[in-house]
Motif scaffolding. Structure first.
Motif, PDB file in Angstrom:
ATOM      1  N   GLY A 103       1.624   6.970  -6.624  1.00  0.00           N
ATOM      2  CA  GLY A 103       0.337   7.550  -7.007  1.00  0.00           C
ATOM      3  C   GLY A 103      -0.653   6.566  -7.577  1.00  0.00           C
ATOM      4  O   GLY A 103      -1.471   6.923  -8.407  1.00  0.00           O
ATOM      5  N   VAL A 115      -2.631   4.230  -5.518  1.00  0.00           N
ATOM      6  CA  VAL A 115      -3.454   3.574  -4.490  1.00  0.00           C
ATOM      7  C   VAL A 115      -4.834   3.372  -4.940  1.00  0.00           C
ATOM      8  O   VAL A 115      -5.537   3.551  -5.652  1.00  0.00           O
ATOM      9  CB  VAL A 115      -3.458   4.367  -3.168  1.00  0.00           C
ATOM     10  N   GLY A 155       1.029   4.024  -2.988  1.00  0.00           N
ATOM     11  CA  GLY A 155       0.845   5.440  -2.670  1.00  0.00           C
ATOM     12  C   GLY A 155       2.037   6.285  -3.112  1.00  0.00           C
ATOM     13  O   GLY A 155       1.873   7.400  -3.616  1.00  0.00           O
ATOM     14  N   ARG A 156       3.202   5.732  -2.962  1.00  0.00           N
ATOM     15  CA  ARG A 156       4.423   6.437  -3.354  1.00  0.00           C
ATOM     16  C   ARG A 156       4.447   6.724  -4.854  1.00  0.00           C
ATOM     17  O   ARG A 156       4.990   7.720  -5.299  1.00  0.00           O
ATOM     18  CB  ARG A 156       5.618   5.582  -2.951  1.00  0.00           C
ATOM     19  N   THR A 174       0.843  -1.200   0.000  1.00  0.00           N
ATOM     20  CA  THR A 174       0.000   0.000   0.000  1.00  0.00           C
ATOM     21  C   THR A 174       0.877   1.249   0.000  1.00  0.00           C
ATOM     22  O   THR A 174       0.618   2.213  -0.730  1.00  0.00           O
ATOM     23  CB  THR A 174      -0.955   0.003   1.206  1.00  0.00           C
ATOM     24  N   TYR A 175       1.951   1.213   0.770  1.00  0.00           N
ATOM     25  CA  TYR A 175       2.902   2.334   0.786  1.00  0.00           C
ATOM     26  C   TYR A 175       3.519   2.533  -0.598  1.00  0.00           C
ATOM     27  O   TYR A 175       3.599   3.662  -1.095  1.00  0.00           O
ATOM     28  CB  TYR A 175       3.997   2.082   1.826  1.00  0.00           C
TER      29      TYR A 175
END
Length: 121
Positions: free
Chosen positions: A119, A121, A116-117, A112-113
């Motif tokens: 873009g 998610v 998100g990192r 998930t990280y």
């Protein structure tokens, strides 16, 4: 097998980061890839860790065929794609790995990280 086992070879390589130790570990893994999906996963991961991403990708793709390795192999496959700057494929693999692992798994949180990192998610 005589001599050091896989875990000993891996530990020696991780402690020294010496090329001969990496090659000994890779050779031992290559001899065992047909024994279990876990050996293939370990080989793919070792290729990744030694910077041989192009060698890691097919091993990790094959390791994903096993339900027992699907999540972790998918994670490392996605990381391989990130290192090659193939972000759309990486995102797809991260999502599939997270689904295979289940949302509560520690590695799923890392996924998930990573999504998100980038873009995604």
């Amino acid at each position: 097998m005589t001599g050091p086992d896989l875990d000993e070879l891996e530990q020696r390589w991780k402690q020294t980061h010496a090329e001969p130790d990496a090659e000994a570990y890779l050779d031992a893994l290559r001899r065992r890839v047909d024994e279990s999906p876990t050996a293939r996963l370990r080989l793919g991961r070792a290729y990744y860790d030694t910077g041989q991403v192009d060698c890691a990708i097919p091993e990790l793709q094959q390791a994903k065929q096993s339900a027992a390795c699907r999540g972790e192999a998918g994670y490392w496959l996605a990381r391989s794609f990130v290192s090659k700057q193939i972000y759309k494929m990486a995102a797809r693999e991260f999502r599939a790995a997270r689904e295979a692992l289940g949302e509560g798994a520690p590695l799923a949180k890392e996924i998930t990280y990573m999504l998100g990192r980038h873009g995604e998610v």
